[in-house]
Design a protein around this motif. Sequence first.
Motif, PDB file in Angstrom:
ATOM      1  N   ALA A  67      35.284 -22.604 -54.602  1.00 36.93           N
ATOM      2  CA  ALA A  67      35.316 -22.708 -53.137  1.00 36.93           C
ATOM      3  C   ALA A  67      34.588 -21.539 -52.492  1.00 36.93           C
ATOM      4  N   LEU A  68      34.877 -20.320 -52.951  1.00 36.56           N
ATOM      5  CA  LEU A  68      34.222 -19.139 -52.388  1.00 36.56           C
ATOM      6  C   LEU A  68      32.724 -19.141 -52.654  1.00 36.56           C
ATOM      7  N   LEU A  69      32.344 -19.450 -53.892  1.00 39.34           N
ATOM      8  CA  LEU A  69      30.925 -19.456 -54.234  1.00 39.34           C
ATOM      9  C   LEU A  69      30.179 -20.520 -53.445  1.00 39.34           C
ATOM     10  N   GLY A  70      30.760 -21.713 -53.342  1.00 39.43           N
ATOM     11  CA  GLY A  70      30.121 -22.763 -52.550  1.00 39.43           C
ATOM     12  C   GLY A  70      29.946 -22.356 -51.096  1.00 39.43           C
ATOM     13  N   GLU A  71      30.940 -21.697 -50.543  1.00 42.86           N
ATOM     14  CA  GLU A  71      30.859 -21.285 -49.140  1.00 42.86           C
ATOM     15  C   GLU A  71      29.857 -20.156 -48.932  1.00 42.86           C
ATOM     16  N   ILE A  72      29.782 -19.196 -49.867  1.00 43.19           N
ATOM     17  CA  ILE A  72      28.817 -18.098 -49.679  1.00 43.19           C
ATOM     18  C   ILE A  72      27.392 -18.627 -49.823  1.00 43.19           C
ATOM     19  N   VAL A  73      27.188 -19.653 -50.635  1.00 46.98           N
ATOM     20  CA  VAL A  73      25.878 -20.300 -50.729  1.00 46.98           C
ATOM     21  C   VAL A  73      25.535 -20.952 -49.390  1.00 46.98           C
ATOM     22  N   GLU A  74      26.505 -21.614 -48.776  1.00 47.35           N
ATOM     23  CA  GLU A  74      26.280 -22.224 -47.459  1.00 47.35           C
ATOM     24  C   GLU A  74      25.961 -21.166 -46.403  1.00 47.35           C
ATOM     25  N   VAL A  75      26.656 -20.056 -46.443  1.00 45.60           N
ATOM     26  CA  VAL A  75      26.382 -18.953 -45.504  1.00 45.60           C
ATOM     27  C   VAL A  75      24.942 -18.472 -45.687  1.00 45.60           C
ATOM     28  N   ALA A  76      24.529 -18.271 -46.928  1.00 44.77           N
ATOM     29  CA  ALA A  76      23.158 -17.812 -47.199  1.00 44.77           C
ATOM     30  C   ALA A  76      22.139 -18.808 -46.649  1.00 44.77           C
ATOM     31  N   SER A  77      22.406 -20.088 -46.834  1.00 45.12           N
ATOM     32  CA  SER A  77      21.501 -21.114 -46.323  1.00 45.12           C
ATOM     33  C   SER A  77      21.441 -21.090 -44.797  1.00 45.12           C
ATOM     34  N   ARG A  78      22.604 -21.006 -44.151  1.00 45.10           N
ATOM     35  CA  ARG A  78      22.638 -20.951 -42.676  1.00 45.10           C
ATOM     36  C   ARG A  78      21.932 -19.707 -42.142  1.00 45.10           C
ATOM     37  N   GLN A  79      21.949 -18.629 -42.891  1.00 44.42           N
ATOM     38  CA  GLN A  79      21.306 -17.389 -42.460  1.00 44.42           C
ATOM     39  C   GLN A  79      19.798 -17.444 -42.671  1.00 44.42           C
TER      40      GLN A  79
END
Length: 161
Positions: A98-110
């Motif tokens: 869950a954390l890894l998937g979300e940090i990947v999404e954050v990186a993409s949004r950034q």
Amino acid sequence: MLLRLARPADAEAIRTIYNAEVTGSTVTFDLRPRSLEEQRAWLDARSGAFAVLVAEDEGEVVGFASLSPYRDRPAYSTTVEESIYIRHDQRGKGLGKALLGEIVEVASRQGFHTIMARVVGHHQASIGLHRSVGFGVVGVEREVGRKFGKWLDVVVMQRML
């Protein structure tokens, strides 16, 4: 379980999780535990695009994931490196994914283009976790670290965003 951006008040909990790995494992190549002041500075350096997420369970931080600059030179500015740490008693519950998937999404949004991970060579659980969210192995650095009297490889993994 709540995933959220880290706050300054989370520094001690993050430090406790991280320092347990410094002193008891090879998942980080740090050899000296961080002080609270060092942890606060680390957290301050990861604001804006270089986020830190925490996993909170009943008000308690039980894991974190972060984005850091990949390299200093300007041409690397669209690449980040991620790190993820889960408190020992919380592993195996899906929190890492869950954390890894979300940090990947954050990186993409950034707006980052690619995200790198560096995993100690024998850590099959972490390698499998990264594979499960789309990372692939791009290389192995042989015996680049030494901790607890052992030479350690690093598996370099990458995910395009």
